[in-house]
Motif scaffolding. Structure first.
Motif, PDB file in Angstrom:
ATOM      1  N   GLU A  26      26.886 -50.611  24.236  1.00 26.13           N
ATOM      2  CA  GLU A  26      26.662 -51.800  24.958  1.00 26.13           C
ATOM      3  C   GLU A  26      26.533 -52.809  24.113  1.00 26.13           C
ATOM      4  OE1 GLU A  26      22.898 -50.730  26.459  1.00 26.13           O
ATOM      5  OE2 GLU A  26      23.582 -49.337  28.147  1.00 26.13           O
ATOM      6  N   THR A  27      26.196 -52.894  22.882  1.00 31.11           N
ATOM      7  CA  THR A  27      26.200 -54.146  22.102  1.00 31.11           C
ATOM      8  C   THR A  27      27.777 -54.347  21.595  1.00 31.11           C
ATOM      9  OG1 THR A  27      24.158 -53.298  21.158  1.00 31.11           O
ATOM     10  CG2 THR A  27      25.424 -54.983  19.882  1.00 31.11           C
ATOM     11  N   LEU A  28      28.577 -53.318  21.428  1.00 32.04           N
ATOM     12  CA  LEU A  28      30.004 -53.676  21.216  1.00 32.04           C
ATOM     13  C   LEU A  28      30.714 -54.320  22.382  1.00 32.04           C
ATOM     14  CD1 LEU A  28      30.949 -50.377  19.057  1.00 32.04           C
ATOM     15  CD2 LEU A  28      30.568 -52.768  18.262  1.00 32.04           C
ATOM     16  N   ALA A  29      30.341 -53.752  23.493  1.00 30.42           N
ATOM     17  CA  ALA A  29      30.876 -54.269  24.855  1.00 30.42           C
ATOM     18  C   ALA A  29      30.469 -56.114  24.967  1.00 30.42           C
ATOM     19  CB  ALA A  29      30.556 -53.726  26.101  1.00 30.42           C
ATOM     20  N   ALA A  30      29.210 -56.065  24.500  1.00 24.57           N
ATOM     21  CA  ALA A  30      28.732 -57.589  24.812  1.00 24.57           C
ATOM     22  C   ALA A  30      29.501 -58.367  23.762  1.00 24.57           C
ATOM     23  CB  ALA A  30      27.132 -57.664  24.506  1.00 24.57           C
ATOM     24  N   LEU A  31      29.859 -57.951  22.700  1.00 21.20           N
ATOM     25  CA  LEU A  31      30.827 -58.785  21.562  1.00 21.20           C
ATOM     26  C   LEU A  31      32.138 -58.896  22.055  1.00 21.20           C
ATOM     27  CD1 LEU A  31      28.739 -57.533  18.466  1.00 21.20           C
ATOM     28  CD2 LEU A  31      28.839 -59.848  19.728  1.00 21.20           C
ATOM     29  N   ASP A  32      32.648 -58.100  23.207  1.00 24.10           N
ATOM     30  CA  ASP A  32      33.845 -57.904  23.606  1.00 24.10           C
ATOM     31  C   ASP A  32      34.727 -57.220  22.519  1.00 24.10           C
ATOM     32  OD1 ASP A  32      35.956 -58.239  25.664  1.00 24.10           O
ATOM     33  OD2 ASP A  32      36.663 -60.081  24.512  1.00 24.10           O
ATOM     34  N   LEU A  33      34.158 -55.935  22.078  1.00 26.42           N
ATOM     35  CA  LEU A  33      34.822 -55.402  20.928  1.00 26.42           C
ATOM     36  C   LEU A  33      35.248 -53.866  21.747  1.00 26.42           C
ATOM     37  CD1 LEU A  33      33.142 -55.579  17.353  1.00 26.42           C
ATOM     38  CD2 LEU A  33      35.320 -55.579  18.009  1.00 26.42           C
ATOM     39  N   ALA A  34      36.245 -53.369  21.416  1.00 28.74           N
ATOM     40  CA  ALA A  34      36.583 -52.200  22.185  1.00 28.74           C
ATOM     41  C   ALA A  34      36.143 -51.129  21.228  1.00 28.74           C
ATOM     42  CB  ALA A  34      38.184 -52.255  22.275  1.00 28.74           C
ATOM     43  N   TYR A  35      35.806 -49.947  21.753  1.00 24.89           N
ATOM     44  CA  TYR A  35      35.430 -48.839  21.080  1.00 24.89           C
ATOM     45  C   TYR A  35      35.956 -47.563  21.596  1.00 24.89           C
ATOM     46  CZ  TYR A  35      32.009 -48.365  24.803  1.00 24.89           C
ATOM     47  OH  TYR A  35      31.564 -48.387  26.087  1.00 24.89           O
ATOM     48  N   ASP A  36      35.946 -46.298  21.049  1.00 19.98           N
ATOM     49  CA  ASP A  36      36.151 -45.113  21.527  1.00 19.98           C
ATOM     50  C   ASP A  36      35.065 -44.226  21.488  1.00 19.98           C
ATOM     51  OD1 ASP A  36      37.333 -42.599  22.369  1.00 19.98           O
ATOM     52  OD2 ASP A  36      39.141 -42.938  21.008  1.00 19.98           O
ATOM     53  N   ALA A  37      34.339 -43.825  22.344  1.00 20.50           N
ATOM     54  CA  ALA A  37      33.194 -42.773  22.343  1.00 20.50           C
ATOM     55  C   ALA A  37      33.727 -41.280  22.409  1.00 20.50           C
ATOM     56  CB  ALA A  37      31.936 -43.142  23.197  1.00 20.50           C
ATOM     57  N   ARG A  38      33.134 -40.302  21.460  1.00 25.12           N
ATOM     58  CA  ARG A  38      33.499 -39.217  21.396  1.00 25.12           C
ATOM     59  C   ARG A  38      32.243 -38.055  21.229  1.00 25.12           C
ATOM     60  NH1 ARG A  38      39.384 -38.739  18.457  1.00 25.12           N
ATOM     61  NH2 ARG A  38      40.352 -40.669  19.481  1.00 25.12           N
ATOM     62  N   ASP A  59      44.765 -43.192  13.087  1.00 26.57           N
ATOM     63  CA  ASP A  59      44.627 -43.555  14.631  1.00 26.57           C
ATOM     64  C   ASP A  59      44.120 -45.071  14.902  1.00 26.57           C
ATOM     65  OD1 ASP A  59      45.413 -40.849  15.195  1.00 26.57           O
ATOM     66  OD2 ASP A  59      43.300 -40.250  15.613  1.00 26.57           O
ATOM     67  N   GLY A  60      44.038 -45.717  13.923  1.00 25.49           N
ATOM     68  CA  GLY A  60      43.838 -47.090  13.973  1.00 25.49           C
ATOM     69  C   GLY A  60      42.202 -47.432  13.947  1.00 25.49           C
ATOM     70  N   PHE A  61      41.555 -46.643  13.668  1.00 29.36           N
ATOM     71  CA  PHE A  61      39.977 -47.170  13.548  1.00 29.36           C
ATOM     72  C   PHE A  61      39.848 -47.755  12.308  1.00 29.36           C
ATOM     73  CE2 PHE A  61      39.509 -43.388  16.392  1.00 29.36           C
ATOM     74  CZ  PHE A  61      39.312 -44.061  17.611  1.00 29.36           C
ATOM     75  N   LYS A  62      38.849 -48.683  12.366  1.00 31.57           N
ATOM     76  CA  LYS A  62      38.541 -49.494  10.968  1.00 31.57           C
ATOM     77  C   LYS A  62      36.784 -49.081  10.622  1.00 31.57           C
ATOM     78  CE  LYS A  62      42.072 -52.179  11.415  1.00 31.57           C
ATOM     79  NZ  LYS A  62      43.418 -51.583  10.811  1.00 31.57           N
ATOM     80  N   VAL A  63      36.276 -48.660  11.701  1.00 32.28           N
ATOM     81  CA  VAL A  63      34.828 -48.372  11.304  1.00 32.28           C
ATOM     82  C   VAL A  63      34.475 -47.284  11.988  1.00 32.28           C
ATOM     83  CG1 VAL A  63      32.387 -49.179  11.459  1.00 32.28           C
ATOM     84  CG2 VAL A  63      34.204 -50.957  10.747  1.00 32.28           C
ATOM     85  N   ILE A  64      33.544 -46.719  11.706  1.00 36.95           N
ATOM     86  CA  ILE A  64      32.924 -45.282  12.429  1.00 36.95           C
ATOM     87  C   ILE A  64      31.477 -45.394  12.637  1.00 36.95           C
ATOM     88  CG2 ILE A  64      32.609 -42.797  12.650  1.00 36.95           C
ATOM     89  CD1 ILE A  64      35.392 -42.873  11.042  1.00 36.95           C
ATOM     90  N   ILE A  65      30.854 -45.210  13.797  1.00 30.80           N
ATOM     91  CA  ILE A  65      29.411 -45.003  13.979  1.00 30.80           C
ATOM     92  C   ILE A  65      29.241 -43.732  14.543  1.00 30.80           C
ATOM     93  CG2 ILE A  65      27.487 -46.112  15.398  1.00 30.80           C
ATOM     94  CD1 ILE A  65      29.083 -48.763  15.767  1.00 30.80           C
ATOM     95  N   ALA A 131      28.982 -52.925  12.169  1.00 35.11           N
ATOM     96  CA  ALA A 131      30.523 -52.704  12.480  1.00 35.11           C
ATOM     97  C   ALA A 131      31.015 -53.963  12.933  1.00 35.11           C
ATOM     98  CB  ALA A 131      30.598 -51.470  13.465  1.00 35.11           C
ATOM     99  N   ALA A 132      30.596 -54.705  13.741  1.00 41.38           N
ATOM    100  CA  ALA A 132      31.059 -56.037  14.138  1.00 41.38           C
ATOM    101  C   ALA A 132      30.998 -56.890  13.014  1.00 41.38           C
ATOM    102  CB  ALA A 132      30.184 -56.518  15.256  1.00 41.38           C
ATOM    103  N   ALA A 133      30.137 -56.853  12.234  1.00 40.08           N
ATOM    104  CA  ALA A 133      30.099 -57.971  10.933  1.00 40.08           C
ATOM    105  C   ALA A 133      31.218 -57.574   9.994  1.00 40.08           C
ATOM    106  CB  ALA A 133      28.754 -57.746  10.114  1.00 40.08           C
ATOM    107  N   VAL A 134      31.599 -56.215   9.921  1.00 44.14           N
ATOM    108  CA  VAL A 134      32.454 -55.714   9.004  1.00 44.14           C
ATOM    109  C   VAL A 134      33.875 -56.291   9.439  1.00 44.14           C
ATOM    110  CG1 VAL A 134      33.987 -53.703   7.964  1.00 44.14           C
ATOM    111  CG2 VAL A 134      31.457 -53.786   7.892  1.00 44.14           C
ATOM    112  N   LEU A 135      34.080 -56.049  10.690  1.00 48.32           N
ATOM    113  CA  LEU A 135      35.432 -56.543  11.356  1.00 48.32           C
ATOM    114  C   LEU A 135      35.400 -58.039  11.287  1.00 48.32           C
ATOM    115  CD1 LEU A 135      35.690 -53.918  14.341  1.00 48.32           C
ATOM    116  CD2 LEU A 135      36.969 -53.881  11.924  1.00 48.32           C
TER     117      LEU A 135
END
Length: 165
Positions: A26-38, A59-65, A131-135
């Protein structure tokens, strides 16, 4: 954009962890940042973990939570198999209220870092913000959205308590 891969992976050890990890989403979505949840269990799906962690950068990921409860090996095992930054979120457990998860994630051996956040919801939100701050270091538009998010948070804090009468 739809043709770009999500820069952030949110992984968790089980479906029940989503109750905590959805706050990162939800936080990433609020920042308009795409994520892939698995769901990637270190114990129940070790081959899935291996394939994910080894291929995450390609696969193009930059950060993992990575959120995990109990023994909480998922963040550390992921960090051991990828050069990407991994932020660990201790999921609150029934037995020890998440302290077991926290200690499992934070106590990594030298050379295998996992940025460990708070237990539960606060940790999930803060992991997304980290994660957003890193990107944002290489994305001025994201940096602006992150600054705006922080500004809204600051402005939402009252200067004085409201009368409860």
């Amino acid at each position: 954009m739809a043709d770009q891969r999500a820069p952030i992976a949110i992984i968790m050890g089980s479906q029940s962890d989503w109750a905590t990890m959805r706050h990162a989403a939800e936080t990433l979505a609020a920042l308009d940042l795409a994520y892939d949840a698995r769901i990637v269990s270190a114990h129940r799906t070790p081959d899935r973990l291996y394939d994910f962690a080894r291929g995450a950068k390609a696969d193009g990921f930059k950060v993992i939570i990575a959120g995990a409860g109990g023994a909480a090996h998922l963040p550390g095992m992921t960090a051991a198999m990828t050069p990407l930054p991994v932020f660990g979120v201790p999921v609150e457990s029934k037995a020890l209220s998440g302290q077991d998860s926290l200690l499992s994630i934070v106590q990594m051996p030298a050379g295998i870092p996992v940025g460990t956040l708070a237990i539960g919801k606060a940790g999930a939100i803060n992991a997304a913000l980290m994660a957003a701050a890193v990107l944002a270091l290489s994305d001025d538009a994201l940096a602006g959205r992150l600054d705006a998010w922080r500004d809204r948070q600051t402005k939402a804090v009252a200067e004085r308590p409201k009368d409860e009468a």
